[in-house]
Design a protein around this motif. Structure first.
Motif, PDB file in Angstrom:
ATOM      1  N   LEU A   1      -4.595  -0.361   3.191  1.00 39.51           N
ATOM      2  CA  LEU A   1      -4.998   1.032   2.989  1.00 39.51           C
ATOM      3  C   LEU A   1      -5.905   1.503   4.125  1.00 39.51           C
ATOM      4  CD1 LEU A   1      -5.678   0.961  -0.859  1.00 39.51           C
ATOM      5  CD2 LEU A   1      -3.835   2.188   0.301  1.00 39.51           C
ATOM      6  N   ASP A   2      -6.853   0.653   4.501  1.00 38.51           N
ATOM      7  CA  ASP A   2      -7.771   1.011   5.601  1.00 38.51           C
ATOM      8  C   ASP A   2      -7.017   1.219   6.907  1.00 38.51           C
ATOM      9  OD1 ASP A   2      -9.885   0.779   3.848  1.00 38.51           O
ATOM     10  OD2 ASP A   2     -10.471  -1.222   4.519  1.00 38.51           O
ATOM     11  N   LYS A   3      -5.984   0.412   7.115  1.00 40.44           N
ATOM     12  CA  LYS A   3      -5.235   0.495   8.374  1.00 40.44           C
ATOM     13  C   LYS A   3      -4.346   1.733   8.439  1.00 40.44           C
ATOM     14  CE  LYS A   3      -2.005  -2.112  11.275  1.00 40.44           C
ATOM     15  NZ  LYS A   3      -1.273  -3.371  11.451  1.00 40.44           N
ATOM     16  N   TYR A   4      -3.745   2.122   7.320  1.00 32.99           N
ATOM     17  CA  TYR A   4      -2.724   3.166   7.354  1.00 32.99           C
ATOM     18  C   TYR A   4      -3.169   4.513   6.806  1.00 32.99           C
ATOM     19  CZ  TYR A   4       0.592  -0.402   8.766  1.00 32.99           C
ATOM     20  OH  TYR A   4       1.231  -1.383   9.465  1.00 32.99           O
ATOM     21  N   GLN A   5      -4.281   4.580   6.061  1.00 34.74           N
ATOM     22  CA  GLN A   5      -4.764   5.875   5.591  1.00 34.74           C
ATOM     23  C   GLN A   5      -5.382   6.638   6.752  1.00 34.74           C
ATOM     24  OE1 GLN A   5      -7.269   4.765   2.264  1.00 34.74           O
ATOM     25  NE2 GLN A   5      -5.808   5.581   0.804  1.00 34.74           N
ATOM     26  N   LYS A   6      -5.150   7.930   6.755  1.00 34.46           N
ATOM     27  CA  LYS A   6      -5.723   8.745   7.847  1.00 34.46           C
ATOM     28  C   LYS A   6      -6.644   9.782   7.259  1.00 34.46           C
ATOM     29  CE  LYS A   6      -2.143   8.130  11.265  1.00 34.46           C
ATOM     30  NZ  LYS A   6      -1.038   7.416  10.831  1.00 34.46           N
TER      31      LYS A   6
ATOM     32  N   ALA B   1       0.845  -1.198   0.000  1.00 33.38           N
ATOM     33  CA  ALA B   1       0.000   0.000   0.000  1.00 33.38           C
ATOM     34  C   ALA B   1       0.876   1.242   0.000  1.00 33.38           C
ATOM     35  CB  ALA B   1      -0.915   0.007   1.219  1.00 33.38           C
ATOM     36  N   ILE B   2       0.632   2.116  -0.967  1.00 41.48           N
ATOM     37  CA  ILE B   2       1.293   3.414  -1.010  1.00 41.48           C
ATOM     38  C   ILE B   2       0.263   4.427  -0.531  1.00 41.48           C
ATOM     39  CG2 ILE B   2       2.398   5.150  -2.476  1.00 41.48           C
ATOM     40  CD1 ILE B   2       3.247   2.794  -4.310  1.00 41.48           C
ATOM     41  N   VAL B   3       0.602   5.120   0.553  1.00 39.31           N
ATOM     42  CA  VAL B   3      -0.348   6.025   1.212  1.00 39.31           C
ATOM     43  C   VAL B   3       0.259   7.423   1.280  1.00 39.31           C
ATOM     44  CG1 VAL B   3      -1.630   6.490   3.333  1.00 39.31           C
ATOM     45  CG2 VAL B   3      -1.235   4.122   2.624  1.00 39.31           C
ATOM     46  N   GLY B   4      -0.517   8.423   0.875  1.00 33.72           N
ATOM     47  CA  GLY B   4      -0.067   9.809   0.928  1.00 33.72           C
ATOM     48  C   GLY B   4      -0.110  10.428  -0.450  1.00 33.72           C
ATOM     49  N   SER B   5       0.528  11.573  -0.565  1.00 30.81           N
ATOM     50  CA  SER B   5       0.590  12.244  -1.864  1.00 30.81           C
ATOM     51  C   SER B   5       2.048  12.533  -2.165  1.00 30.81           C
ATOM     52  CB  SER B   5      -0.207  13.547  -1.827  1.00 30.81           C
ATOM     53  OG  SER B   5       0.493  14.519  -1.084  1.00 30.81           O
ATOM     54  N   TYR B   6       2.326  12.730  -3.422  1.00 28.63           N
ATOM     55  CA  TYR B   6       3.695  13.037  -3.817  1.00 28.63           C
ATOM     56  C   TYR B   6       3.903  14.553  -3.903  1.00 28.63           C
ATOM     57  CZ  TYR B   6       4.590   8.116  -4.973  1.00 28.63           C
ATOM     58  OH  TYR B   6       4.778   6.752  -4.922  1.00 28.63           O
ATOM     59  N   LYS B   7       3.235  15.290  -3.036  1.00 25.18           N
ATOM     60  CA  LYS B   7       3.475  16.734  -2.976  1.00 25.18           C
ATOM     61  C   LYS B   7       4.831  16.953  -2.314  1.00 25.18           C
ATOM     62  CE  LYS B   7      -1.356  17.985  -2.786  1.00 25.18           C
ATOM     63  NZ  LYS B   7      -2.495  18.269  -1.925  1.00 25.18           N
ATOM     64  N   PRO B   8       5.622  17.902  -2.826  1.00 21.72           N
ATOM     65  CA  PRO B   8       6.953  18.130  -2.250  1.00 21.72           C
ATOM     66  C   PRO B   8       6.907  18.317  -0.731  1.00 21.72           C
ATOM     67  CG  PRO B   8       6.719  19.383  -4.256  1.00 21.72           C
ATOM     68  CD  PRO B   8       5.374  18.770  -3.973  1.00 21.72           C
ATOM     69  N   LEU B   9       7.842  17.629  -0.062  1.00 20.93           N
ATOM     70  CA  LEU B   9       8.028  17.656   1.390  1.00 20.93           C
ATOM     71  C   LEU B   9       6.872  17.025   2.171  1.00 20.93           C
ATOM     72  CD1 LEU B   9       9.623  21.215   1.756  1.00 20.93           C
ATOM     73  CD2 LEU B   9      10.757  19.013   1.416  1.00 20.93           C
ATOM     74  N   SER B  10       5.949  16.380   1.478  1.00 21.23           N
ATOM     75  CA  SER B  10       4.876  15.681   2.186  1.00 21.23           C
ATOM     76  C   SER B  10       5.353  14.274   2.563  1.00 21.23           C
ATOM     77  CB  SER B  10       3.623  15.587   1.316  1.00 21.23           C
ATOM     78  OG  SER B  10       3.874  14.758   0.191  1.00 21.23           O
ATOM     79  N   LYS B  11       4.642  13.656   3.471  1.00 22.42           N
ATOM     80  CA  LYS B  11       4.991  12.313   3.940  1.00 22.42           C
ATOM     81  C   LYS B  11       4.350  11.287   3.019  1.00 22.42           C
ATOM     82  CE  LYS B  11       4.762   9.697   8.226  1.00 22.42           C
ATOM     83  NZ  LYS B  11       4.265   9.756   9.589  1.00 22.42           N
TER      84      LYS B  11
END
Length: 195
Positions: A190-195, A144-154
């Motif tokens: 995804l359910d476990k790690y997405q916030k 699972a890939i979680v988050g966005s690829y916005k600069p400096l984001s996690k």
């Protein structure tokens, strides 16, 4: 691991650490010396390099056949271990290539949805992934890939525990049923790690 892949992997790690804040969970779920099928959700063009950048082993990918027609990529992709797949049809050659790699103990990375998600939600998986899972003895690792690829984001990458395919293999389950099991495992991560 080829020298070119090793250099590319290093460059990807530096890039990801420089522009994002990557966190990796579950690398211990990937065995050191047997076939592995990495099955991940797909949210961005950076997913393939991210999926393999922090592993000790080379990850091989199926890539759309059109990429192998572009001047630079047609030379580069095979050297990086990628192999072509024709989308929208049953590509027997790509299936044979992927199966051989898994049987030879390689790591193969796939995105079961077949394309990037436009809304960030996990879509329906394609039956070819189930075919690989059933026809090889590879460990099937949901990712699972979680988050966005916005600069400096996690950005978080989770390698989950292997999907138990033995029951499905013994039952001679369909590739579609195996794909559903794999997609369910990705969704749980995804359910476990997405916030």
């Amino acid at each position: 691991m080829s020298k070119l892949y090793s250099v590319g992997q290093f460059v990807c790690r530096v890039y990801l650490r420089l522009f994002f804040r990557p966190k990796i969970i579950g690398k211990e779920n990937i065995p050191d010396n047997k076939g592995v099928l990495l099955c991940s959700n797909h949210i961005n063009n950076l997913d393939p390099p991210f999926l393999g950048a922090f592993l000790k082993r080379q990850t091989r990918y199926m890539a759309k056949a059109e990429l192998f027609e572009l001047p630079v990529l047609k030379q580069l992709l095979p050297k990086l271990g990628a192999f072509p797949i024709k989308r929208g049809s049953s590509d027997r050659q790509a299936m044979r290539s992927g199966l051989k790699l898994l049987r030879d103990g390689e790591v193969v990375g796939v995105f079961p949805e077949g394309t990037r998600s436009k809304n960030g939600k996990l879509g329906k998986g394609l039956a070819g992934v189930g075919f690989f899972a059933l026809r090889s003895d590879a460990d099937v690792i949901p990712c699972a890939i979680v988050g966005s690829y916005k600069p400096l984001s996690k950005i978080l990458l989770v390698y989950g525990p292997p999907v138990d395919m033995e029951k499905l293999r013994k039952e001679k389950a369909s590739p579609e049923a195996a794909t559903e099991e794999i997609m369910s495992s990705i969704q749980k991560l995804l359910d476990k790690y997405q916030k």
